[in-house]
Write an enzyme that holds these catalytic residues in place. Structure first.
Site, PDB file in Angstrom:
ATOM      1  N   THR A 153       1.004  -1.322  -0.387  1.00 45.64           N
ATOM      2  CA  THR A 153       0.013   0.165  -0.400  1.00 45.64           C
ATOM      3  C   THR A 153       0.504   1.247   0.320  1.00 45.64           C
ATOM      4  OG1 THR A 153      -1.033  -1.560   1.248  1.00 45.64           O
ATOM      5  CG2 THR A 153      -1.780   0.953   1.282  1.00 45.64           C
ATOM      6  N   GLY A 192       2.901  -3.272   8.702  1.00 50.19           N
ATOM      7  CA  GLY A 192       3.330  -3.156  10.178  1.00 50.19           C
ATOM      8  C   GLY A 192       4.854  -3.740   9.980  1.00 50.19           C
ATOM      9  N   GLU A 435      -5.456  -6.588   4.438  1.00 50.47           N
ATOM     10  CA  GLU A 435      -5.399  -7.292   3.402  1.00 50.47           C
ATOM     11  C   GLU A 435      -6.928  -7.504   2.640  1.00 50.47           C
ATOM     12  OE1 GLU A 435      -3.537  -9.893   2.424  1.00 50.47           O
ATOM     13  OE2 GLU A 435      -1.987  -8.298   3.680  1.00 50.47           O
TER      14      GLU A 435
HETATM   15  C1  LIG Z   1      -4.258  -1.592  10.859  1.00 51.47           C
HETATM   16  C2  LIG Z   1      -3.904  -2.185   9.599  1.00 51.47           C
HETATM   17  C3  LIG Z   1      -2.581  -2.493   7.940  1.00 51.47           C
HETATM   18  C4  LIG Z   1      -2.402  -2.584   7.188  1.00 51.47           C
HETATM   19  N1  LIG Z   1      -1.206  -2.857   7.384  1.00 51.47           N
HETATM   20  C5  LIG Z   1      -0.489  -2.374   6.195  1.00 51.47           C
HETATM   21  C6  LIG Z   1      -0.001  -3.873   5.748  1.00 51.47           C
HETATM   22  O1  LIG Z   1       1.447  -3.929   6.359  1.00 51.47           O
HETATM   23  N2  LIG Z   1       0.530  -3.782   4.379  1.00 51.47           N
HETATM   24  C7  LIG Z   1       0.338  -2.718   3.665  1.00 51.47           C
HETATM   25  O2  LIG Z   1       0.817  -2.938   2.202  1.00 51.47           O
HETATM   26  N3  LIG Z   1      -0.662  -3.082   3.595  1.00 51.47           N
HETATM   27  C8  LIG Z   1      -0.753  -2.362   4.685  1.00 51.47           C
HETATM   28  N4  LIG Z   1      -2.168  -1.911   5.015  1.00 51.47           N
HETATM   29  C9  LIG Z   1      -2.789  -1.838   3.960  1.00 51.47           C
HETATM   30  C10 LIG Z   1      -4.158  -1.806   3.366  1.00 51.47           C
HETATM   31  O3  LIG Z   1      -4.215  -3.218   2.640  1.00 51.47           O
HETATM   32  C11 LIG Z   1      -4.803  -0.787   2.202  1.00 51.47           C
HETATM   33  O4  LIG Z   1      -5.429   0.330   3.542  1.00 51.47           O
HETATM   34  C12 LIG Z   1      -6.621  -1.692   1.890  1.00 51.47           C
HETATM   35  O5  LIG Z   1      -6.179  -2.322   1.109  1.00 51.47           O
HETATM   36  C13 LIG Z   1      -7.424  -0.319   1.488  1.00 51.47           C
HETATM   37  O6  LIG Z   1      -6.500   0.466   0.774  1.00 51.47           O
HETATM   38  P1  LIG Z   1      -6.898   1.749   1.069  1.00 51.47           P
HETATM   39  O7  LIG Z   1      -6.679   2.597   2.392  1.00 51.47           O
HETATM   40  O8  LIG Z   1      -6.055   2.769   0.305  1.00 51.47           O
HETATM   41  O9  LIG Z   1      -8.279   2.573   0.693  1.00 51.47           O
HETATM   42  P2  LIG Z   1      -9.107   2.812  -0.339  1.00 51.47           P
HETATM   43  O10 LIG Z   1      -8.435   1.388  -0.955  1.00 51.47           O
HETATM   44  O11 LIG Z   1      -9.085   3.834  -0.794  1.00 51.47           O
HETATM   45  O12 LIG Z   1     -10.696   2.676   0.455  1.00 51.47           O
HETATM   46  C14 LIG Z   1     -11.694   3.407   0.407  1.00 51.47           C
HETATM   47  C15 LIG Z   1     -12.770   3.720   0.054  1.00 51.47           C
HETATM   48  O13 LIG Z   1     -13.630   3.779  -1.419  1.00 51.47           O
HETATM   49  C16 LIG Z   1     -14.083   2.373  -1.394  1.00 51.47           C
HETATM   50  N5  LIG Z   1     -13.359   2.206  -3.313  1.00 51.47           N
HETATM   51  C17 LIG Z   1     -12.158   1.330  -3.298  1.00 51.47           C
HETATM   52  N6  LIG Z   1     -11.987   0.724  -4.358  1.00 51.47           N
HETATM   53  C18 LIG Z   1     -13.326   0.486  -4.624  1.00 51.47           C
HETATM   54  C19 LIG Z   1     -13.981   0.232  -5.915  1.00 51.47           C
HETATM   55  N7  LIG Z   1     -13.079  -0.287  -6.751  1.00 51.47           N
HETATM   56  N8  LIG Z   1     -14.864   0.038  -6.173  1.00 51.47           N
HETATM   57  C20 LIG Z   1     -15.610   0.626  -4.893  1.00 51.47           C
HETATM   58  N9  LIG Z   1     -14.980   1.108  -4.047  1.00 51.47           N
HETATM   59  C21 LIG Z   1     -14.289   1.181  -3.729  1.00 51.47           C
HETATM   60  C22 LIG Z   1     -14.018   1.525  -0.060  1.00 51.47           C
HETATM   61  O14 LIG Z   1     -14.660   0.703  -0.223  1.00 51.47           O
HETATM   62  C23 LIG Z   1     -13.103   2.150   0.907  1.00 51.47           C
HETATM   63  O15 LIG Z   1     -14.704   2.204   1.551  1.00 51.47           O
HETATM   64  C24 LIG Z   1      -2.215  -1.910   6.528  1.00 51.47           C
HETATM   65  C25 LIG Z   1      -4.077  -1.513   6.481  1.00 51.47           C
HETATM   66  C26 LIG Z   1      -4.863  -0.905   8.390  1.00 51.47           C
HETATM   67  C27 LIG Z   1      -5.496  -0.076   8.260  1.00 51.47           C
END
Ligand SMILES: Cc1cc2nc3c(=O)[nH]c(=O)nc-3n(C[C@H](O)[C@H](O)[C@H](O)COP(=O)(O)OP(=O)(O)OC[C@H]3O[C@@H](n4cnc5c(N)ncnc54)[C@H](O)[C@@H]3O)c2cc1C
Length: 670
Positions: A153, A192, A435
């Site tokens: 991410t 993490g 995930e």
């Molecule tokens: C506690 C925690 C630990 C994490 N650990 C890791 C890690 O170790 N390594 C790593 O790489 N990442 C990590 N992450 C990141 C995590 O994988 C991402 O936050 C997750 O994949 C969601 O992506 P985003 O935050 O960009 O949300 P976004 O994709 O921006 O989502 C925001 C909103 O947009 C909506 N949305 C997005 N795309 C679409 C679509 N195509 N259709 C409809 N709705 C959509 C979603 O449903 C959501 O409501 C972690 C996140 C958290 C909270």
């Protein structure tokens, strides 16, 4: 289980009236008496080390101190794992057993800075590194000579992996890749342990060779000097800051300024870059799904543990807590006697069982499909992918709801950190996002369902978990409603099929009216997520029912009765929750609904005497529950006071702020 001599008498009475043998259920949940023994041995081994004991409860520490304590504890845990590996030649399962749901969160209540090492770093090496690369890296990772994490991410993109901006450009002259973050939004964000713990990292980056972009590929990158732990040149690394929960996980950011790594550091099991820069494509892009699915399956298993923890705390507390006086001349009842309270708790207990059986089911499927993959057979991969997506989404969302419901069921005391429900919520709700964000995952399952539906319409045979779609397909007459468990499950299959059919029809209609497929999909996406949920609900209900039917053949009649009551409760609960859907897609009548409601109330009453026995059977030691409300002895009020007295504010009768602010303020001098 730690048994104090003075158990709360209400709790003691609950245990005395339990109708089944608690140990028998514990053994069943563990997978047999030998597994219970093994689990207990592990727990004793870890807990005897005293790693979980905190001089000052960690909630009173500063952000920095919390991290330092988390590292100390995580290292001591890893030391134990190392010992186990040396003494018993234990494999990957030792990581899971020690760091997973129950033990892991008992030691590190707010997350571990080293979890990603075993959850993502090692599995990615196993799934995506060549044999030679594995020979070089896995040993060091397995022995914990290096600590890794997984960075996918970025600040600008999480869900949309193709939108990631970090680049890895091959330089054929030096046989190196150059890693670069061209923008602020290209910075990795979230991994993490990345901030100050890991010294290596698997980085997902856009691969460029010979001027062409080949999409996202994995690279192993050294971040910090192995001796000094200083970030290497060109590596910008740090922590992302305080979060709702999981404040022990040391989530980090990471940027690259033209960082060079050897060609061999691209993980090349699937795709390769040859010395001259020639790109050799993976035989199937689907091969990289393996690690992702493994992690999702592990998450489902973890959710069972968190739910078990929350319902144990809330149920024991509900046996101890007395409140109100519905009958004037009688004492205050235990809150567990209120049907609304049973409604909050029993479904949680049943959910833990349902998810555990679904998790076991998908774990077997995962192992079978992985074996088929290794033999070059990709046929069941899309089915597994679709099921793992919706199961991860549904179990995490429901676990979060369930933990929150348990917190509310404990009234004000549930709001205390000392109940351990808030921390548990923090851990569980995070899983709704990491995930694979839950909505996005449901939409992935929906894509598979839409395709499958169209295949079924074309008369093609369907894989096992969606085979019901051809049985209950569109155009068939809706059968008469059958108010039995099998009938309700069949009803849920009709709901799922009906919703998928409607989605397909809506997409087609919108396309016919001139919309692009993408817009038609987006306009239908609320319904698509609901179709996915309905499919997953049908799967969970049927696997819970079928697996329990199979399981109860080998248990005592007393336990059999209770396990079947739990299945009934779960299925009827969901029928009542989804009455609107059933009315819409099946022939259920008002009279049937009334019967279901009575059946449900009857089940709550039947299960009531076994509530404490059922949660005792999860066999979660006090050190694991870590809750003033949920301890085995039920000394709720004493423990709450003991915990309150640990607050540093209680160390002195008058706080200095009185003299500094309060007093001058009250005297109008501030
Ligand atoms: C506690 C925690 C630990 C994490 N650990 C890791 C890690 O170790 N390594 C790593 O790489 N990442 C990590 N992450 C990141 C995590 O994988 C991402 O936050 C997750 O994949 C969601 O992506 P985003 O935050 O960009 O949300 P976004 O994709 O921006 O989502 C925001 C909103 O947009 C909506 N949305 C997005 N795309 C679409 C679509 N195509 N259709 C409809 N709705 C959509 C979603 O449903 C959501 O409501 C972690 C996140 C958290 C909270």
């Amino acid at each position: 289980m730690s048994k104090s001599t003075s158990v709360n008498p209400d709790l003691q009475r609950e245990r005395e009236k339990c109708t089944f043998n608690i140990t028998e259920l514990t053994n069943l949940l563990d997978g047999g008496p030998h597994m219970t023994e093994e689990r207990k041995r592990r727990e004793t081994m870890v807990l005897n080390e005293g790693i979980h004991i905190e001089e000052v409860p960690s909630e009173y520490l500063s952000h920095k101190e919390k991290y330092e304590l988390a590292v100390k504890k995580a290292c001591l845990m890893f030391k134990l794992i190392r010992r186990l590996q040396e003494e018993e030649n234990a494999g990957m399962e030792s990581f899971r057993a020690f760091l997973g749901g129950t033990l892991g969160s008992a030691i590190l209540q707010d997350g571990s800075p080293l979890t990603l090492h075993y959850v993502m770093f090692i599995p990615t090496l196993m799934g995506q590194a060549t044999v030679e690369q594995q020979a070089y890296w896995i040993g060091r990772a397995f022995n914990l000579n290096i600590i890794g994490t997984y960075a996918q991410t970025e600040l600008g993109h999480g869900t949309f992996i193709r939108g990631l901006e970090t680049t890895a450009t091959y330089d054929a002259k030096t046989k190196e890749f150059v890693l670069h973050s061209p923008t602020l939004t290209a910075y990795k964000w979230w991994p993490g342990g990345l901030a100050h713990s890991a010294n290596y990292c698997i980085v997902m980056a856009q691969l460029y060779t010979n001027g062409q972009c080949h999409g996202i590929h994995p690279f192993i990158v050294q971040l910090r000097d192995e001796e000094t732990h200083m970030p290497l040149e060109g590596i910008k690394v740090g922590e992302i800051g305080a979060k709702l929960g999981m404040n022990g996980t040391n989530n980090g950011f990471l940027g690259f300024e033209h960082v060079r790594i050897p060609r061999e550091h691209m993980l090349m099991k699937n795709s390769q870059v040859l010395e001259d820069g020639t790109y050799v494509k993976s035989p199937s892009s689907k091969l990289t799904y393996g690690t992702m699915m493994f992690v999702r399956v592990v998450i489902v298993k973890d959710m069972c543990n968190y739910i078990a923890k929350a319902v144990t705390i809330a149920t024991r507390y509900s046996a101890v807590r007395r409140q109100s006086q519905p009958k004037p001349d009688e004492p205050e009842p235990q809150i567990l006697d209120y049907l609304t309270q049973q409604h909050k708790l029993m479904v949680g207990i049943a959910t833990a069982h349902a998810f555990q059986l679904s998790a076991d089911w998908i774990w077997n499927m995962y192992n079978n499909v992985t074996a088929e993959l290794d033999a070059g057979d990709l046929e069941r991969l899309p089915e597994l992918h679709a099921l793992s997506c919706c199961l991860k989404a549904m179990t995490t969302a429901e676990a979060a709801e369930c933990v929150e419901r348990c917190r509310l069921a404990c009234g004000g005391h549930g709001y205390m950190l000392a109940s351990n429900l808030p921390h548990t919520y923090g851990l569980v709700t995070a899983a709704c996002t990491y995930e694979g964000e839950n909505t996005v995952l449901l939409l992935q399952t929906a894509r598979y369902l839409v395709k499958t539906w169209q295949q079924a319409q074309g008369g093609n045979s369907l894989p096992p978990t969606v085979a019901y779609l051809s049985r209950v397909g569109a155009g068939r007459r809706v059968p008469p409603w059958d108010n039995s468990i099998e009938g309700i499950i069949h009803g849920f299959q009709l709901v799922a099929a009906g919703k998928i059919a409607l989605c397909v029809a809506n997409i087609e209609k919108r396309q016919k009216s001139g919309m692009s497929y993408e817009d038609a999909w987006n306009m239908t996406s609320v319904q698509l997520t609901q179709a996915s949920e309905a499919h997953c609900r049908a799967f969970i209900l049927s696997s819970y029912f079928e697996e329990t039917e199979r399981q109860v053949k080998g248990v005592s009649p007393q336990l059999r009765e209770v396990l079947l009551q739990l299945v009934d409760l779960y299925v009827v609960y969901w029928a009542l929750q989804r009455i609107g859907d059933l009315l819409r897609f099946t022939s259920i009548s008002e009279r049937d609904i009334e019967k279901l409601q009575h059946w449900y109330e009857e089940l709550l009453t039947k299960l009531r005497p076994n509530a404490v026995g059922l949660v005792d059977a999860f066999d979660l030691r006090d050190e694991i529950l870590h809750s003033a409300l949920g301890a085995y002895d039920g000394r709720v009020y004493e423990r709450l006071m003991e915990e309150a007295l640990k607050s540093p504010l209680n160390a002195e009768p008058v706080n200095q702020s009185f003299h500094k602010y309060l007093k001058p303020f009250m005297q109008g001098k501030l």
